[in-house]
Design an enzyme around this catalytic site. Structure first.
Site, PDB file in Angstrom:
ATOM      1  N   LYS A   1       0.802  -0.979   0.039  1.00 56.22           N
ATOM      2  CA  LYS A   1       0.215   0.041   0.010  1.00 56.22           C
ATOM      3  C   LYS A   1       0.779   1.192  -0.284  1.00 56.22           C
ATOM      4  O   LYS A   1       0.733   2.249  -0.898  1.00 56.22           O
ATOM      5  CB  LYS A   1      -0.849   0.060   1.229  1.00 56.22           C
ATOM      6  CG  LYS A   1      -1.863  -1.056   1.464  1.00 56.22           C
ATOM      7  CD  LYS A   1      -2.930  -1.195   2.530  1.00 56.22           C
ATOM      8  CE  LYS A   1      -2.069  -1.202   4.027  1.00 56.22           C
ATOM      9  NZ  LYS A   1      -1.193  -2.268   4.211  1.00 56.22           N
TER      10      LYS A   1
ATOM     11  N   ARG B   1     -10.505   0.267   8.189  1.00 56.18           N
ATOM     12  CA  ARG B   1     -10.138  -1.200   8.480  1.00 56.18           C
ATOM     13  C   ARG B   1     -11.037  -1.930   9.311  1.00 56.18           C
ATOM     14  O   ARG B   1     -10.710  -3.027   9.570  1.00 56.18           O
ATOM     15  CB  ARG B   1      -8.958  -0.841   9.536  1.00 56.18           C
ATOM     16  CG  ARG B   1      -7.298  -1.349   8.849  1.00 56.18           C
ATOM     17  CD  ARG B   1      -6.392  -0.908  10.143  1.00 56.18           C
ATOM     18  NE  ARG B   1      -5.275  -1.427   9.884  1.00 56.18           N
ATOM     19  CZ  ARG B   1      -4.103  -0.880   9.391  1.00 56.18           C
ATOM     20  NH1 ARG B   1      -4.241   0.217   8.634  1.00 56.18           N
ATOM     21  NH2 ARG B   1      -3.140  -1.735   9.079  1.00 56.18           N
TER      22      ARG B   1
ATOM     23  N   ARG C   1      11.903  -4.385   5.798  1.00 57.07           N
ATOM     24  CA  ARG C   1      11.620  -2.867   5.312  1.00 57.07           C
ATOM     25  C   ARG C   1      12.433  -1.969   6.228  1.00 57.07           C
ATOM     26  O   ARG C   1      12.586  -2.006   7.354  1.00 57.07           O
ATOM     27  CB  ARG C   1       9.997  -2.763   5.893  1.00 57.07           C
ATOM     28  CG  ARG C   1       9.708  -1.386   5.513  1.00 57.07           C
ATOM     29  CD  ARG C   1       8.273  -1.002   5.483  1.00 57.07           C
ATOM     30  NE  ARG C   1       7.522  -1.610   6.614  1.00 57.07           N
ATOM     31  CZ  ARG C   1       6.230  -1.731   6.462  1.00 57.07           C
ATOM     32  NH1 ARG C   1       5.411  -1.186   5.510  1.00 57.07           N
ATOM     33  NH2 ARG C   1       5.488  -2.156   7.702  1.00 57.07           N
TER      34      ARG C   1
ATOM     35  N   ARG D   1      10.541   0.000  11.652  1.00 59.35           N
ATOM     36  CA  ARG D   1       9.358   0.166  12.754  1.00 59.35           C
ATOM     37  C   ARG D   1       9.349  -0.654  13.710  1.00 59.35           C
ATOM     38  O   ARG D   1       9.800  -1.726  13.524  1.00 59.35           O
ATOM     39  CB  ARG D   1       8.071   0.252  11.864  1.00 59.35           C
ATOM     40  CG  ARG D   1       7.708   1.312  10.993  1.00 59.35           C
ATOM     41  CD  ARG D   1       6.601   1.046   9.936  1.00 59.35           C
ATOM     42  NE  ARG D   1       5.505   0.355  10.638  1.00 59.35           N
ATOM     43  CZ  ARG D   1       4.388   0.335   9.845  1.00 59.35           C
ATOM     44  NH1 ARG D   1       4.506   0.594   8.584  1.00 59.35           N
ATOM     45  NH2 ARG D   1       3.461  -0.504  10.294  1.00 59.35           N
TER      46      ARG D   1
ATOM     47  N   ARG E   1      -0.593  -8.671  13.619  1.00 61.10           N
ATOM     48  CA  ARG E   1      -1.120  -7.750  12.635  1.00 61.10           C
ATOM     49  C   ARG E   1      -2.087  -8.272  11.758  1.00 61.10           C
ATOM     50  O   ARG E   1      -3.008  -8.108  11.300  1.00 61.10           O
ATOM     51  CB  ARG E   1      -0.214  -7.004  12.044  1.00 61.10           C
ATOM     52  CG  ARG E   1       0.362  -5.668  13.088  1.00 61.10           C
ATOM     53  CD  ARG E   1       1.677  -5.156  12.585  1.00 61.10           C
ATOM     54  NE  ARG E   1       1.764  -4.523  11.775  1.00 61.10           N
ATOM     55  CZ  ARG E   1       2.938  -4.311  10.901  1.00 61.10           C
ATOM     56  NH1 ARG E   1       4.222  -4.926  11.158  1.00 61.10           N
ATOM     57  NH2 ARG E   1       2.828  -3.561   9.678  1.00 61.10           N
TER      58      ARG E   1
HETATM   59  P1  AP5 Z   1       4.755  -1.386   2.141  1.00 59.46           P
HETATM   60  O1  AP5 Z   1       4.562  -0.820   0.858  1.00 59.46           O
HETATM   61  O2  AP5 Z   1       5.418  -0.496   3.191  1.00 59.46           O
HETATM   62  O3  AP5 Z   1       3.571  -2.268   2.871  1.00 59.46           O
HETATM   63  P2  AP5 Z   1       2.383  -1.763   3.347  1.00 59.46           P
HETATM   64  O4  AP5 Z   1       1.245  -2.460   2.565  1.00 59.46           O
HETATM   65  O5  AP5 Z   1       2.411  -0.089   3.243  1.00 59.46           O
HETATM   66  O6  AP5 Z   1       2.307  -2.255   4.726  1.00 59.46           O
HETATM   67  P3  AP5 Z   1       2.250  -1.497   6.316  1.00 59.46           P
HETATM   68  O7  AP5 Z   1       3.058  -2.663   7.044  1.00 59.46           O
HETATM   69  O8  AP5 Z   1       2.733   0.011   6.426  1.00 59.46           O
HETATM   70  O9  AP5 Z   1       0.549  -1.893   6.353  1.00 59.46           O
HETATM   71  P4  AP5 Z   1      -0.034  -1.847   7.855  1.00 59.46           P
HETATM   72  O10 AP5 Z   1      -1.448  -1.774   7.455  1.00 59.46           O
HETATM   73  O11 AP5 Z   1       0.478  -3.066   8.399  1.00 59.46           O
HETATM   74  O12 AP5 Z   1       0.444  -0.699   8.670  1.00 59.46           O
HETATM   75  P5  AP5 Z   1      -0.118   0.777   9.001  1.00 59.46           P
HETATM   76  O13 AP5 Z   1       0.913   1.851   8.992  1.00 59.46           O
HETATM   77  O14 AP5 Z   1      -1.163   0.989   8.128  1.00 59.46           O
HETATM   78  O15 AP5 Z   1       5.802  -2.663   1.778  1.00 59.46           O
HETATM   79  C1  AP5 Z   1       6.444  -3.378   2.621  1.00 59.46           C
HETATM   80  C2  AP5 Z   1       7.933  -3.825   2.175  1.00 59.46           C
HETATM   81  O16 AP5 Z   1       7.754  -4.570   1.143  1.00 59.46           O
HETATM   82  C3  AP5 Z   1       8.812  -2.516   2.045  1.00 59.46           C
HETATM   83  O17 AP5 Z   1      10.052  -2.709   2.316  1.00 59.46           O
HETATM   84  C4  AP5 Z   1       8.695  -2.696   0.204  1.00 59.46           C
HETATM   85  O18 AP5 Z   1       9.891  -1.887  -0.292  1.00 59.46           O
HETATM   86  C5  AP5 Z   1       8.569  -3.943   0.088  1.00 59.46           C
HETATM   87  N1  AP5 Z   1       7.671  -4.261  -1.056  1.00 59.46           N
HETATM   88  C6  AP5 Z   1       6.646  -3.556  -1.356  1.00 59.46           C
HETATM   89  N2  AP5 Z   1       6.151  -3.927  -2.710  1.00 59.46           N
HETATM   90  C7  AP5 Z   1       6.839  -5.002  -3.001  1.00 59.46           C
HETATM   91  C8  AP5 Z   1       6.749  -6.071  -4.063  1.00 59.46           C
HETATM   92  N3  AP5 Z   1       5.715  -5.880  -5.006  1.00 59.46           N
HETATM   93  N4  AP5 Z   1       7.606  -6.925  -4.106  1.00 59.46           N
HETATM   94  C9  AP5 Z   1       8.696  -7.004  -3.061  1.00 59.46           C
HETATM   95  N5  AP5 Z   1       8.858  -6.270  -2.318  1.00 59.46           N
HETATM   96  C10 AP5 Z   1       7.569  -5.104  -2.049  1.00 59.46           C
HETATM   97  O19 AP5 Z   1      -0.778   0.585  10.398  1.00 59.46           O
HETATM   98  C11 AP5 Z   1       0.102   0.611  11.527  1.00 59.46           C
HETATM   99  C12 AP5 Z   1      -0.831   0.316  12.690  1.00 59.46           C
HETATM  100  O20 AP5 Z   1      -1.564   1.360  12.774  1.00 59.46           O
HETATM  101  C13 AP5 Z   1      -1.928  -0.624  12.841  1.00 59.46           C
HETATM  102  O21 AP5 Z   1      -1.535  -2.024  13.218  1.00 59.46           O
HETATM  103  C14 AP5 Z   1      -2.948  -0.165  13.698  1.00 59.46           C
HETATM  104  O22 AP5 Z   1      -2.594  -0.418  14.817  1.00 59.46           O
HETATM  105  C15 AP5 Z   1      -2.877   1.134  13.415  1.00 59.46           C
HETATM  106  N6  AP5 Z   1      -3.766   1.753  12.548  1.00 59.46           N
HETATM  107  C16 AP5 Z   1      -3.552   2.376  11.370  1.00 59.46           C
HETATM  108  N7  AP5 Z   1      -4.801   2.701  10.777  1.00 59.46           N
HETATM  109  C17 AP5 Z   1      -5.752   2.331  11.634  1.00 59.46           C
HETATM  110  C18 AP5 Z   1      -7.004   2.479  11.120  1.00 59.46           C
HETATM  111  N8  AP5 Z   1      -7.686   2.539  10.312  1.00 59.46           N
HETATM  112  N9  AP5 Z   1      -7.869   1.696  12.217  1.00 59.46           N
HETATM  113  C19 AP5 Z   1      -7.382   1.544  13.434  1.00 59.46           C
HETATM  114  N10 AP5 Z   1      -6.026   1.381  13.573  1.00 59.46           N
HETATM  115  C20 AP5 Z   1      -5.339   1.853  12.675  1.00 59.46           C
END
Ligand code: AP5
Length: 235
Positions: A20, A96, A135, A168, A179
């Site tokens: 994402k 979410r 990452r 992170r 997660r």
């Molecule tokens: P990356 O693109 O960084 O992954 P991502 O999908 O953005 O994953 P996140 O871990 O950031 O998502 P998340 O939903 O767990 O965390 P969030 O910050 O939203 O890619 C990952 C890695 O792979 C990178 O190193 C990249 O280079 C590599 N990569 C990417 N694409 C690739 C490919 N095609 N091939 C190979 N490598 C690749 O949320 C964190 C926390 O915040 C949650 O756990 C929760 O506690 C809270 N939170 C956030 N939003 C809410 C909400 N709406 N409601 C309640 N709690 C919330």
């Protein structure tokens, strides 16, 4: 209104590591819309050491979700006040839960600007461990790299600013498991919610980033690639 960006209002749904945060900045650059990443917003609160940040850090490090009320308030505030969102938006990490999705719908129907696409980045859990544990992120911009799959030009250094990269605190195998459990339990039903609304598109996120980008363009440009994506690739 004839604006070329009319209708560029979309959400990206996918498990941790699906890509994402990798794809959203590219969509933002191409279509001049805002990118609202709720995880990045929460981490900004943690960095600023606010009360919300302190509470959120604990929840994030347990792999659980921050309350719907807080998250809906954050998104509403941005959609109402952030000028960059006037052309449209990409929501990354929101909604979410089904209550978040329902609140978003009522917010947007008040503005008469419904979502155009709810895009699910589909990928098996087994591929996510390597992505998450490798990452590296630049906290100020939200840019992410990968030790093996997308290394920065200089080790542990952001290509654009030259500032240091970090890992992170929730990017370890133990928290990732939690997660993923939270994702399947609470965000899985959000996918069904949008399938029923008829705006769901599934794309294969297990391919390399350039291929994933092409699939996304296929959805936006409404061509045959989007149609191929309609059935979903994993089930
Ligand atoms: P990356 O693109 O960084 O992954 P991502 O999908 O953005 O994953 P996140 O871990 O950031 O998502 P998340 O939903 O767990 O965390 P969030 O910050 O939203 O890619 C990952 C890695 O792979 C990178 O190193 C990249 O280079 C590599 N990569 C990417 N694409 C690739 C490919 N095609 N091939 C190979 N490598 C690749 O949320 C964190 C926390 O915040 C949650 O756990 C929760 O506690 C809270 N939170 C956030 N939003 C809410 C909400 N709406 N409601 C309640 N709690 C919330």
């Amino acid at each position: 209104s004839g604006n070329v960006n009319d209708g560029m209002r979309l959400i990206l749904i996918g498990p941790p590591g699906a890509g994402k945060g990798t794809q959203a900045p590219k969509i933002k650059d191409k279509y001049c819309v805002c990118h609202l990443a709720t995880g990045d917003m929460l981490r900004a609160q943690v960095a600023a050491k606010t009360d919300l940040g302190r509470q959120a850090k604990k929840i994030m490090d347990e792999g659980k979700l921050v309350s719907d009320e807080i998250m809906v308030g954050m998104i509403q505030n941005e959609l109402d006040n952030n000028k960059e969102c006037q052309n449209g938006f990409i929501l990354d990490g929101f909604p979410r839960t089904v209550p978040q999705a329902a609140k978003l719908d009522s917010m947007l129907s008040q503005k008469r600007s419904p979502l155009a696409h709810a895009i699910e980045l589909q990928i098996p859990d087994s591929l996510l461990v390597a992505r998450i544990t490798g990452r590296l992120v630049h906290p100020a911009s939200g840019r992410s790299y990968h030790k093996l799959f997308n290394p920065p030009a200089k080790s542990m250094t952001d290509d654009v600013t030259g500032e240091p990269l970090i890992q992170r605190s929730d990017d370890n195998e133990g928290v990732l498991k939690k997660r993923l459990g939270t994702y399947h339990e609470q965000t899985g039903p959000v996918v069904d919610y949008y399938r029923e609304k008829g705006i769901w598109k599934g794309i294969d996120a297990s391919k390399e980033p350039g291929e994933v980008w092409k699939s996304l363009l296929g959805v936006f440009e409404g061509g045959s690639a989007a149609k191929a994506g309609q059935g979903g690739l994993l089930g």
